[in-house]
Design a protein around this motif. Structure first.
Motif, PDB file in Angstrom:
ATOM      1  N   ILE A  14     -21.657 -73.586  22.683  1.00 15.20           N
ATOM      2  CA  ILE A  14     -23.061 -73.968  22.477  1.00 15.20           C
ATOM      3  C   ILE A  14     -23.525 -73.340  21.156  1.00 15.20           C
ATOM      4  N   PRO A  15     -24.570 -73.906  20.540  1.00 13.34           N
ATOM      5  CA  PRO A  15     -25.007 -73.315  19.256  1.00 13.34           C
ATOM      6  C   PRO A  15     -25.886 -72.076  19.464  1.00 13.34           C
ATOM      7  N   THR A 151     -31.573 -76.231  15.359  1.00 16.23           N
ATOM      8  CA  THR A 151     -30.477 -76.092  16.332  1.00 16.23           C
ATOM      9  C   THR A 151     -30.431 -77.247  17.326  1.00 16.23           C
ATOM     10  N   SER A 152     -31.559 -77.938  17.503  1.00 15.05           N
ATOM     11  CA  SER A 152     -31.570 -79.029  18.482  1.00 15.05           C
ATOM     12  C   SER A 152     -30.908 -80.293  17.949  1.00 15.05           C
ATOM     13  N   LEU A 313     -23.654 -76.203  13.574  1.00 13.50           N
ATOM     14  CA  LEU A 313     -23.393 -77.025  14.763  1.00 13.50           C
ATOM     15  C   LEU A 313     -23.397 -78.491  14.370  1.00 13.50           C
ATOM     16  N   THR A 314     -22.803 -79.321  15.240  1.00 15.58           N
ATOM     17  CA  THR A 314     -22.829 -80.767  15.020  1.00 15.58           C
ATOM     18  C   THR A 314     -23.403 -81.434  16.264  1.00 15.58           C
ATOM     19  N   ILE A 353     -22.031 -79.412  19.466  1.00 16.43           N
ATOM     20  CA  ILE A 353     -20.843 -78.556  19.367  1.00 16.43           C
ATOM     21  C   ILE A 353     -21.180 -77.437  18.385  1.00 16.43           C
ATOM     22  N   GLY A 354     -21.128 -76.188  18.848  1.00 18.50           N
ATOM     23  CA  GLY A 354     -21.404 -75.060  17.956  1.00 18.50           C
ATOM     24  C   GLY A 354     -20.150 -74.672  17.187  1.00 18.50           C
ATOM     25  N   HIS A 355     -20.317 -74.408  15.876  1.00 18.67           N
ATOM     26  CA  HIS A 355     -19.218 -73.814  15.109  1.00 18.67           C
ATOM     27  C   HIS A 355     -19.733 -72.531  14.452  1.00 18.67           C
ATOM     28  N   LEU A 356     -20.154 -71.611  15.321  1.00 18.87           N
ATOM     29  CA  LEU A 356     -20.710 -70.335  14.864  1.00 18.87           C
ATOM     30  C   LEU A 356     -20.141 -69.222  15.734  1.00 18.87           C
TER      31      LEU A 356
END
Ligand code: PLP
Length: 405
Positions: A14-15, A151-152, A313-314, A353-356
């Protein structure tokens, strides 16, 4: 209760909250110390100067034992007075929540944005801000509030362009930025960009659990705080900034999270690893890889402007008739992977999809595999393999620090 996944690690994709590195978990497990004792001052000074480097500011940073929402309130309460007109920009759900808060605090907000669904698919339109400020010839608007990384939706905004818009209109309004999910993943330069108050939180790019949040200030914001009339006590900057000079806090700080924060600053600023520039590059590259997967699936990305794709995020839209939350539930139950839900207007229409946080190429590949399997199990017709496309991207684009070796 049923334990779906008795072994292996849960994939927290999650982001935010983002996965916490073991180094930080270990740092936080140290014994809690006396927050008025001599040892604490060293920790206090270390995290305050570390956060100035992360925000890229020479001015004070305030740390609250609160979630990001608290720091949102602090930004408004310290600078504004009841009934002040404030210009807020609708980029998505979090911008809407901040706008609601400002209204509840007694500010007169104007919520600017593109009409219909477009506003949640693009960043802040700086020309709209400039036009509105030019029309405010009496300079009644006291602040412009924008979200740096929405973030949303997975859309960033060009903060430098917003600053330019305010300057072009020769308007004295304060520029307030929510970089709760942007900071320490997406490029952010507080002083250089001329931001007056930046709000951030611990549970995103800083790779910490939730529980602390920040205000980065400017001299102009500090000046405004001297005449602002909104009630504040817990959030008041004056005592904080004053006591922080000696490394202490006016009330009990979140000691163990501060241990974690000191470790996070060391990790993010480590010159051997390329410092913040390498952090920004890392997240841009992960964003590229994840978007390559989404494009290969032929699903729509929530952000429609490639100039402002989020490196954090995407947002992935599901086809008409497919409930994104049902897809997420399948992925969670079958593959132990948490994805972000659609919030507000886009509920059920997209997942995130979080990329953090504590990621690498292979954890992202695993997350994309979970998505691809779950989408297929949910009956979504995919044009091709996103997993293959992301593998091709990551294999074909070595991380910058590997190129240097
Ligand atoms: N603003 C943004 C952009 C966020 O992503 C979040 C949380 O996800 C918030 C504000 C609210 O922060 P918190 O939930 O920590 O109070």
């Amino acid at each position: 209760t049923l334990d779906f996944h008795p072994t292996g690690r849960h994939f927290l994709q999650i982001p935010g909250p983002s996965p916490v590195p073991d180094r930080i978990l270990r740092a936080m497990s140290l014994p809690t110390i006396d927050h008025r004792g001599p040892e604490f001052a060293l920790l206090g000074k270390r995290v305050l100067s570390g956060m100035q480097k992360i925000f890229q500011t020479k001015h004070p940073v305030v740390i609250y034992p609160a979630s990001g929402t608290g720091a949102w309130e602090a930004a408004l309460a310290n600078t504004l007075s009841p009934g002040d007109p404030v210009l807020m920009y609708e980029t998505g759900h979090f911008a809407s929540l901040w706008n609601n808060m400002a209204t509840r605090l007694g500010l007169k907000t104007e919520f600017l944005g593109l009409p219909g669904a477009e506003g949640w698919r693009r960043g802040v339109q700086a020309d709209m801000v400039e036009k509105r400020l030019r029309a405010d010839t009496q300079h009644q608007i006291k602040a412009v509030c924008v979200v740096h990384n929405e973030t949303s939706t997975g859309v960033t905004s060009d903060i430098r362009a917003v600053r330019k818009a305010i300057d072009a209109a020769k308007h004295p309004a304060l520029l307030m930025v929510d970089s709760i999910s942007g900071l320490a993943s997406a490029e952010y330069r507080h002083d250089d960009w001329g931001v007056d108050v930046c709000v951030s939180g611990s549970q995103k790019g800083l790779m910490l659990p939730p529980g602390i949040s920040f205000n980065a200030l400017s001299p102009k914001a500090l000046e405004a705080s001297k005449t602002s009339k909104l009630p504040k006590s817990f959030w008041a900057w004056d005592e904080m900034v004053d006591m922080n000079k000696t490394g202490y806090f006016p009330y009990t700080p979140n000691t163990n999270l501060l241990y974690g924060l000191a470790e996070a600053c060391d990790m993010l600023l480590d010159p051997q690893q390329g410092g913040l520039e390498a952090v920004f590059a890392r997240h841009r590259r992960w964003g590229e890889g994840v978007r390559a997967a989404v494009k290969a699936w032929s699903l729509e990305i929530q952000c429609v402007d490639p100039a402002v794709y989020s490196p954090v995020l995407t947002g992935v839209m599901t086809p008409e008739g497919i409930d994104a939350d049902a897809v997420r539930k399948t992925i969670y139950e079958r593959f132990d992977l948490s994805l972000g839900t659609g919030l507000g207007k886009v509920k059920g229409r997209m997942f995130r999809i979080g990329h953090l946080g504590d990621c690498n190429d292979l954890t992202l590949m695993a997350a994309l595999s979970g998505c691809e399997m779950g989408l297929k199990l949910s009956g979504v017709k995919l044009a091709g393999s996103g997993v293959q496309a992301a593998m091709d991207y990551f294999a074909g684009h070595p991380a910058p620090q590997l190129l240097q070796k």
